[in-house]
Structures are given as C-alpha cells and as structure tokens.
Design an enzyme around this catalytic site. Structure first.
Site, short mmCIF file in Angstrom:
data_model
loop_
_atom_site.label_atom_id
_atom_site.label_comp_id
_atom_site.label_asym_id
_atom_site.label_seq_id
_atom_site.Cartn_x
_atom_site.Cartn_y
_atom_site.Cartn_z
N ASP A 8 0.83 -1.21 0.00
CA ASP A 8 0.00 0.00 0.00
C ASP A 8 0.85 1.25 0.00
OD1 ASP A 8 0.97 -0.27 2.62
OD2 ASP A 8 -0.94 -1.03 3.37
N ASN A 11 -7.72 -3.26 14.70
CA ASN A 11 -9.11 -3.47 14.30
C ASN A 11 -9.25 -4.61 13.29
OD1 ASN A 11 -8.09 -2.33 11.97
ND2 ASN A 11 -9.52 -0.60 11.91
N HIS A 50 -7.49 -4.94 10.46
CA HIS A 50 -7.19 -4.64 9.06
C HIS A 50 -5.86 -5.24 8.64
CE1 HIS A 50 -4.81 -1.05 10.53
NE2 HIS A 50 -4.06 -1.40 9.51
N GLU A 86 -9.74 -1.89 5.54
CA GLU A 86 -10.38 -1.57 6.80
C GLU A 86 -11.65 -2.40 7.02
OE1 GLU A 86 -9.07 0.19 8.98
OE2 GLU A 86 -8.05 1.96 8.19
#
Length: 241
Positions: free
Chosen positions: A67, A136, A138, A143
């Site tokens: 990314d 979380n 991800h 996400e």
C-alpha cells in the site's frame, strides 16, 4: 494455519527474515510482497545482515508493496517508498526496476490500481506476502467494511488506523486519510502468507483471525480460507489464544 509463539520481536524477526531469505535461495527470481510500519523492521534487518554476509542474493527478486498513502510525496519521510528504501532497498541488491509500489499520486487512482494488479499477474503472482495486522483486524489498508474488497483499490482510512499511524507523524493532522492498497482478494492469491503480530493490543484481532467468524468487519479473518498462512506472534499478541 501455522501458529508460532515467540518470546520477543527479535526472535520473530530472525524467523521471518530467514524464511524470506530461504524462499529466495530456493527460487532466486521469487516475487515478494512487503509491508511497512514497525512490524517488519526486524525481519528486514535480518535480510540485510544475511545479504551482507553473502548468504543470499536478491538480484533477481521482484517486489510489490502492499500500500501507499494518497497525496503524500514519495520523498516524504513517512511515505512507504521512503520507508522501504531506508529500511531495506538501499541495503540489498534488488534492481530498482524490479521494485513496485502503488502510486498514491497518480492522476487516475482507479487506473493505477488496475495496472498494479496486472503487474502482479504478469510477474507470476506473489510467492511470500509479509503482513502485519491492525488492532481493528485490518491487513494492508483493508479496513473493516461491509464487503471484502477483491482487488487493489482506494480506501478512506478509519479513525483507529489514523490514530495508530499518527506515531510516525508530527501530529495527527498530518496523517493522510486515504490510501491505495492491495485488496483482500489480491492478498489471498499469494502462495504463502506470513503474519507478524506484536503486543497485547493485537491480541483481540489475532483471536478473531484464528477462530472468529469470517466477516469483512475483521478483514484478516478471510485468511482462515488461505491454504498456507503462518502466524508469528509474541506472547502479548497470543495472550487470548
């Protein structure tokens, strides 16, 4: 799914770095998928050390990073281009033309994502993909959401991810709120996946990844369906197992 628990990040770095180097020794033209952030620093250090000792040659390797931030200059100290150069690429012998990043400054980000997918396919797919995992759940910048994104795409970052990444910036206001990232489908096509998780902050996400419901609300949970996943955890990350 292979689960290995270690005493500290030094041991994990040695295990992960040696695993990646072993792949390159066995297949010199390996295609490697790399991650950024604090998680892979120890593995990259091991790779550099083994290269300097003459144990491994990266000259035929092709790389793809997971990314990159949108609208952040690649020369910025917090860009993933800069991170990878400073922490790996400047210290080993991968040819610059073999190093691939998503371009977060492209005029057409959707077209850039499509081009990136085509490059991965043309290279024969990723042999080993190195991943971290967010608190979380991800992976890369995928996400929690309503669906699993299949291919590389543009994503708006969750507040929790912006907060996590703010430690690398002077203030939270400087943290980009959008990124381009490989999709879950892109990651799932890697032949082997290594996930590193450090600290109790990651324990809940790791438990969900291993034994929770497979749901896009925890993107990493999709990896339950991958045939070759190795988790390298310290005792904090493994504390809920």
């Amino acid at each position: 799914m292979n689960i290995h628990i270690y005493d500290d990040d030094r041991q994990i770095g040695l295990a992960a770095g040696c695993c990646i180097c072993s792949q390159v020794i066995q297949k010199p033209n390996s295609v490697l998928g790399f991650a950024t952030g604090s998680t892979p620093l120890k593995p990259y250090g091991v790779m550099i050390d083994l290269f300097k000792k003459g144990a491994v040659d990266f000259s035929k390797v092709i790389t793809f990073n997971l990314d990159e931030y949108v609208n952040l200059d690649v020369a910025d100290k917090n860009s993933y281009h800069t991170f990878m150069r400073e922490n790996l690429f400047n210290h080993i012998n991968i040819p610059p033309e073999n190093i691939n990043f998503l371009d977060g400054n492209a005029d057409d980000l959707e077209a850039e994502c499509k081009k990136y997918e085509d490059k991965i396919k043309a290279a024969g797919g990723i042999d080993i993909q190195l991943l971290g995992i967010g608190s979380n759940g991800h992976i890369a910048f995928n996400e929690p959401a309503d669906i699993f994104p299949r291919a590389s795409h543009v994503v708006k970052l969750k507040e929790s991810t912006v907060n996590d990444n703010s430690r690398f910036f002077n203030s939270i206001d400087e943290v980009p709120t959008k990124a381009v990232t490989m999709g879950i489908g892109s990651i799932m096509q890697a032949k082997k996946i290594i996930i590193i998780a450090l600290g109790e902050k990651k324990a809940k996400a790791i438990k969900q990844l291993i034994s929770g419901e497979v749901t896009p609300e925890c993107p990493a949970s999709m990896l339950q369906f991958h045939p070759d996943v190795t988790l390298m955890l310290d005792r904090g990350a493994a504390s809920l197992l």
